[in-house]
Design a protein around this motif. Structure first.
Motif, PDB file in Angstrom:
ATOM      1  N   ASP A   1       0.808  -1.221   0.000  1.00  0.00           N
ATOM      2  CA  ASP A   1       0.000   0.000   0.000  1.00  0.00           C
ATOM      3  C   ASP A   1       0.843   1.274   0.000  1.00  0.00           C
ATOM      4  O   ASP A   1       0.306   2.372   0.002  1.00  0.00           O
ATOM      5  N   PHE A   2       2.171   1.122   0.025  1.00  0.00           N
ATOM      6  CA  PHE A   2       3.048   2.293   0.084  1.00  0.00           C
ATOM      7  C   PHE A   2       4.032   2.267  -1.072  1.00  0.00           C
ATOM      8  O   PHE A   2       4.662   1.249  -1.351  1.00  0.00           O
ATOM      9  N   ARG A   3       4.152   3.420  -1.735  1.00  0.00           N
ATOM     10  CA  ARG A   3       5.135   3.542  -2.810  1.00  0.00           C
ATOM     11  C   ARG A   3       5.533   5.000  -2.940  1.00  0.00           C
ATOM     12  O   ARG A   3       4.689   5.893  -3.023  1.00  0.00           O
ATOM     13  N   ILE A   4       6.837   5.260  -2.965  1.00  0.00           N
ATOM     14  CA  ILE A   4       7.338   6.607  -3.219  1.00  0.00           C
ATOM     15  C   ILE A   4       7.480   6.758  -4.724  1.00  0.00           C
ATOM     16  O   ILE A   4       8.150   5.951  -5.377  1.00  0.00           O
ATOM     17  N   ALA A   5       6.830   7.756  -5.274  1.00  0.00           N
ATOM     18  CA  ALA A   5       6.848   7.971  -6.722  1.00  0.00           C
ATOM     19  C   ALA A   5       7.917   8.968  -7.148  1.00  0.00           C
ATOM     20  O   ALA A   5       8.446   8.882  -8.256  1.00  0.00           O
ATOM     21  N   LYS A   6       8.220   9.923  -6.257  1.00  0.00           N
ATOM     22  CA  LYS A   6       9.176  10.969  -6.629  1.00  0.00           C
ATOM     23  C   LYS A   6       9.890  11.476  -5.391  1.00  0.00           C
ATOM     24  O   LYS A   6       9.277  11.694  -4.353  1.00  0.00           O
ATOM     25  N   MET A   7      11.202  11.669  -5.531  1.00  0.00           N
ATOM     26  CA  MET A   7      12.022  12.318  -4.499  1.00  0.00           C
ATOM     27  C   MET A   7      13.108  13.089  -5.239  1.00  0.00           C
ATOM     28  O   MET A   7      14.106  12.505  -5.656  1.00  0.00           O
TER      29      MET A   7
ATOM     30  N   PHE B   1      -0.188   6.140  -0.656  1.00  0.00           N
ATOM     31  CA  PHE B   1      -0.578   5.373   0.514  1.00  0.00           C
ATOM     32  C   PHE B   1      -1.916   4.745   0.173  1.00  0.00           C
ATOM     33  O   PHE B   1      -2.948   5.398   0.289  1.00  0.00           O
ATOM     34  N   GLY B   2      -1.897   3.516  -0.291  1.00  0.00           N
ATOM     35  CA  GLY B   2      -3.121   2.900  -0.787  1.00  0.00           C
ATOM     36  C   GLY B   2      -3.576   3.656  -2.015  1.00  0.00           C
ATOM     37  O   GLY B   2      -2.802   3.857  -2.954  1.00  0.00           O
ATOM     38  N   ASP B   3      -4.810   4.141  -2.008  1.00  0.00           N
ATOM     39  CA  ASP B   3      -5.334   4.885  -3.162  1.00  0.00           C
ATOM     40  C   ASP B   3      -5.168   6.398  -2.993  1.00  0.00           C
ATOM     41  O   ASP B   3      -5.632   7.182  -3.808  1.00  0.00           O
ATOM     42  N   LYS B   4      -4.490   6.806  -1.922  1.00  0.00           N
ATOM     43  CA  LYS B   4      -4.283   8.221  -1.636  1.00  0.00           C
ATOM     44  C   LYS B   4      -2.883   8.651  -2.078  1.00  0.00           C
ATOM     45  O   LYS B   4      -1.891   7.999  -1.761  1.00  0.00           O
ATOM     46  N   LYS B   5      -2.803   9.755  -2.825  1.00  0.00           N
ATOM     47  CA  LYS B   5      -1.515  10.277  -3.271  1.00  0.00           C
ATOM     48  C   LYS B   5      -1.207  11.556  -2.499  1.00  0.00           C
ATOM     49  O   LYS B   5      -2.074  12.392  -2.299  1.00  0.00           O
TER      50      LYS B   5
END
Length: 123
Positions: free
Chosen positions: A57-63, A89-93
């Motif tokens: 449910d967690f993924r970092i897309a940009k840093m 975070f799940g379906d929340k960006k």
């Protein structure tokens, strides 16, 4: 490579590992005794951080680094970085500029994060 360059290289390794949720690399870079203040104000350790990266449910897309300052002391480095970050975070960006402060300590053969904090920057 001088110490500041080594710390900058460690920071880049960390950034890439976070983007890929590379647990093996994160395990190398984060010390077992980590004390870190998270965005929500909770104090977390190494296991908490690794478990977050293991979560589907967690993924970092940009840093993306906006600004970074490094202070070197005897066997310790303090890094202050402003990042343009985006995570799912799940379906929340969530998109924010985040200020990280990390403390790196030199152990016998490598540098590891021993402490830090993060907070969202005001617009």
């Amino acid at each position: 490579m001088n110490t500041e360059e080594m710390i900058a290289a460690c920071e880049e390794r960390l950034r890439l590992a976070q983007l890929k949720s590379d647990i093996d690399e994160l395990s190398i870079l984060i010390d077992e005794k980590l004390i870190f203040l998270a965005l929500d104000g909770s104090v977390v350790g190494k296991a908490d951080d690794l478990n977050l990266h293991r979560s589907p449910d967690f993924r970092i897309a940009k840093m993306e680094v906006i600004d970074r300052r490094i202070n070197i002391f005897d066997g310790t480095a303090v890094v202050n970085t402003l990042m343009d970050a985006s995570a799912h975070f799940g379906d929340k960006k969530q998109n924010e500029k985040i200020r990280y402060i990390r403390v790196w300590h030199k152990f016998s053969s490598d540098w590891r994060i021993i402490s830090g904090s993060m907070r969202a920057e005001s617009a």
